[in-house]
Design a protein around this motif. Structure first.
Motif, PDB file in Angstrom:
ATOM      1  N   GLY A   1       0.826  -1.192   0.000  1.00 59.09           N
ATOM      2  CA  GLY A   1       0.000   0.000   0.000  1.00 59.09           C
ATOM      3  C   GLY A   1       0.867   1.251   0.000  1.00 59.09           C
ATOM      4  N   ALA A   2       0.247   2.417   0.232  1.00 57.06           N
ATOM      5  CA  ALA A   2       0.970   3.682   0.113  1.00 57.06           C
ATOM      6  C   ALA A   2       0.681   4.596   1.292  1.00 57.06           C
TER       7      ALA A   2
ATOM      8  N   PRO B   1      -4.962   8.477   0.730  1.00 53.50           N
ATOM      9  CA  PRO B   1      -6.424   8.310   0.672  1.00 53.50           C
ATOM     10  C   PRO B   1      -6.896   7.276  -0.339  1.00 53.50           C
ATOM     11  N   TYR B   2      -6.072   6.987  -1.341  1.00 53.55           N
ATOM     12  CA  TYR B   2      -6.471   6.042  -2.381  1.00 53.55           C
ATOM     13  C   TYR B   2      -6.039   4.616  -2.077  1.00 53.55           C
ATOM     14  N   SER B   3      -5.157   4.421  -1.101  1.00 50.34           N
ATOM     15  CA  SER B   3      -4.528   3.117  -0.902  1.00 50.34           C
ATOM     16  C   SER B   3      -5.518   2.068  -0.431  1.00 50.34           C
ATOM     17  N   ASP B   4      -5.494   0.910  -1.087  1.00 51.72           N
ATOM     18  CA  ASP B   4      -6.318  -0.213  -0.642  1.00 51.72           C
ATOM     19  C   ASP B   4      -5.816  -0.723   0.707  1.00 51.72           C
TER      20      ASP B   4
ATOM     21  N   SER C   1       2.515   9.283  -3.219  1.00 50.93           N
ATOM     22  CA  SER C   1       1.778  10.543  -3.278  1.00 50.93           C
ATOM     23  C   SER C   1       0.549  10.486  -2.375  1.00 50.93           C
ATOM     24  N   GLY C   2      -0.209  11.584  -2.401  1.00 47.47           N
ATOM     25  CA  GLY C   2      -1.425  11.643  -1.615  1.00 47.47           C
ATOM     26  C   GLY C   2      -1.399  12.730  -0.572  1.00 47.47           C
TER      27      GLY C   2
ATOM     28  N   GLY D   1       2.994   8.689  -8.547  1.00 44.15           N
ATOM     29  CA  GLY D   1       2.451   8.272  -7.263  1.00 44.15           C
ATOM     30  C   GLY D   1       1.591   7.041  -7.353  1.00 44.15           C
ATOM     31  N   GLY D   2       0.693   6.891  -6.370  1.00 44.56           N
ATOM     32  CA  GLY D   2      -0.131   5.706  -6.279  1.00 44.56           C
ATOM     33  C   GLY D   2       0.651   4.534  -5.709  1.00 44.56           C
TER      34      GLY D   2
END
Length: 606
Positions: free
Chosen positions: A399-400, A409-412, A424-425, A443-444
């Motif tokens: 994850g991130a 906020p996007y990380s699973d 990123s994030g 990012g991601g």
């Protein structure tokens, strides 16, 4: 211009600089034309460098006086530009025979010998010719060494005692040492003949620190956050470790990689052996995070010393094609597979054929030790459980987190998440390469996964004997637990085991266990235990522990082959003495152990 010298029967192609030359020292300083600066070398030689190169080196130097290494880096950078222009104009010859004869002295306006600095293909070092040539005559050669020297424009200097029928020549003022060495090989059939070079060499173990950190390093905050710079004290990665990046293809010609950084890959989209990207820079960006690092690069990867394999997949790929691509990478030598792709926002089912591929890779890869599969967890801000590829127990899911160690906020997230990496994030994104240039906005989880792959590559560079489960355990057990206040043992669904920590991962390698395995003594651990218990009962354990605290035997054995052989000799001797002890006998020291101990002691104190 290119030249060559022969090593082990094979040509080594080098680029001959026009911005730096080596000459014998002279008190007649007026003999040098304007526009050149002298820098002293050793052995009665000096370096002549164009003033603009000297000025560039001075600007980059952090010391008051510009050193030879600063000059060398400036020369390498300047010559890289000239070489690129040359290669655009002419087809490069594999043997260096596209080089015209060089008339150096008139160009410099001097009446001394002058030999161009050579830059090897990797463009990371500068070789300073000394004006000497070493040669070994072929069997049955009847001509005297003086006659041979005269025929190639040299002077005979002295014999070499350690090289049978080996000798040293010195080139005359008007002789190019590369031409003379070629003539000794091609004209006289010499088994050995090559110019003698000087080059900058660092210390033994700290040599990994001698990497020039590029201009964008301050922007590469993710390296510090993942404790990568500290890990470089141990290794930058070894070229026999290969990371396959399964993605949109890698621009292998990008300056951030340099030459000889790739093993052959494959394009499973177009079904050919040219896995070059068409439009997307995603694969290049991921690969640079793993292993960027060259004299001209503006970024550096986590493991700049390892090599890469490009596996290009198409946007539309069958499951069978994906399974074959992954297996192909492992079967063709990939130690680690980095995968930053998948579906977000919907479930992704793992077909049996791909699961079978995962099993094959993690079981049979790396000659049965198992290759490592690192997978980006996903950018859907959802449960990783719905992505059966990333959440498979056979992959390491990543994850991130942001630069403030907050979950991106996007990380699973979910129970199958193994760990997290920087990305990123937050306020900052990740700096890396793209197909044409660089970006500061990557990012991601696509960015965090390649960093974990790079750390795995650093581990394997020190301990290639480790099996896939052991590598996985090192990565997860040494991660920095998140959120603050938790421990790695308390893994959670948001961060897994925590933030990847490169330095802690490489430092946690069980060096003794690896050396025992390397020596082929796994089945004699009982004998080794008997040996240690014998000394412990006699109060010698303090001595052994003090010795272990002073050295890292795995590092010594990895960086110096002589120490590796000596270490195995000592371990075998300890096992023999342990067997004697187990049989109730007093141990007798095997013959031949003293030279091995002396080799190890010398390495410790050097």
């Amino acid at each position: 211009m290119y030249a060559r010298f022969i090593r082990a029967g094979e040509p080594v192609v080098v680029w001959l600089a026009e911005s730096a030359y080596v000459t014998p020292r002279s008190d007649n300083r007026s003999a040098i034309a304007g526009g050149w600066t002298r820098r002293p070398l050793s052995n009665g030689l000096e370096l002549l460098v164009r003033d603009d190169i000297t000025n560039a080196a001075t600007e980059r130097s952090t010391t008051e006086r510009t050193g030879t290494s600063d000059i060398a880096r400036a020369v390498i950078a300047a010559e890289a530009v000239r070489r690129a222009e040359h290669d655009r104009r002419f087809e490069r010859s594999a043997t260096g025979q596209d080089r015209a004869d060089i008339e150096i002295a008139p160009f410099l306006g001097i009446d001394l010998a002058a030999w161009p600095v050579a830059i090897p293909a990797d463009s990371t070092s500068a070789l300073f010719p000394t004006g000497e040539i070493v040669m070994r005559r072929p069997a049955g050669q009847t001509e005297s060494v003086d006659d041979i020297a005269d025929a190639v424009g040299c002077r005979y200097d002295r014999p070499l005692a350690f090289l049978p029928d080996g000798h040293v020549f010195r080139v005359d003022d008007a002789t190019n040492p590369y031409d003379a060495a070629d003539l000794l090989i091609d004209g006289f059939g010499c088994e050995v003949a090559h110019p003698v070079f000087m080059e900058e060499l660092g210390g033994r173990l700290p040599a990994a620190l001698d990497i020039e950190l590029p201009a964008l390093l301050d922007e590469q905050w993710h390296l510090s956050m993942a404790n990568v710079l500290e890990a470089w004290r141990h290794t930058l990665g070894r070229p026999d470790i290969v990371v396959a990046v399964v993605d949109s293809g890698i621009n292998e010609a990008h300056e951030c990689f340099g030459p000889d950084r790739f093993v052959p890959g494959y394009d499973f989209a177009d079904h050919d052996d040219d896995p070059h990207p068409t439009t997307s820079s995603h694969g290049t960006a991921c690969a640079a995070l793993v292993a960027a690092g060259s004299a001209t690069s503006s970024v550096v990867g986590v493991a700049p010393g390892v090599r890469l394999m490009s596996i290009r997949r198409g946007q539309l790929s069958s499951h069978l094609a994906m399974a074959e691509a992954l297996v192909w990478a492992a079967d063709h030598g990939a130690d680690i597979l980095s995968c930053s792709f998948g579906y977000d926002g919907r479930p992704w089912i793992l077909p049996d054929i791909v699961h079978a591929a995962f099993e094959h890779i993690t079981t049979n890869g790396r000659a049965g030790r198992g290759a490592v599969i690192v997978w980006a967890a996903g950018n859907g801000g959802e449960s990783i459980s719905t992505d059966e590829w990333a959440s498979s127990p056979l992959t390491i899911s990543v994850g991130a987190v942001t630069e403030t160690r907050e979950l991106a906020p996007y990380s699973d997230t979910g129970p199958e998440l193994d760990l997290v990496g920087p990305s990123s994030g937050g306020e900052r994104s990740v700096v890396t390469a793209i197909n044409e240039g660089y970006t500061v906005s990557f990012g991601g989880t696509s960015a965090s996964a390649p960093m974990v792959a790079g750390v795995a590559a650093l581990i394997l560079s020190l301990a290639p004997e480790l099996a896939e489960p052991e590598i996985r355990a090192l990565l997860t057990s040494t991660a920095k637990a998140l959120p603050p206040g938790t421990t790695t043992a308390e893994r959670n669904d948001r961060f897994g085991h925590g933030l990847i920590d490169a330095a802690r991962a490489v430092a946690a390698i069980d060096t003794v266990a690896v050396l025992i395995r390397r020596a082929g003594l796994d089945d004699r651990r009982a004998d080794l235990t008997s040996f240690l218990e014998y000394f412990r009962e006699r109060g010698a354990s303090d001595v052994l522990e003090a010795l272990a605290a002073r050295i890292d035997p795995l590092l010594l054995a990895t960086h110096d082959p002589r120490v590796g052989v000596a270490t195995q000799t000592v371990l075998h001797a300890c096992a023999e003495m342990g067997a004697q002890i187990a049989d109730g006998n007093a141990p007798s020291v095997p013959a031949g152990i003293n030279p091995a101990l002396e080799t190890i002691a010398s390495a410790i104190t050097s």
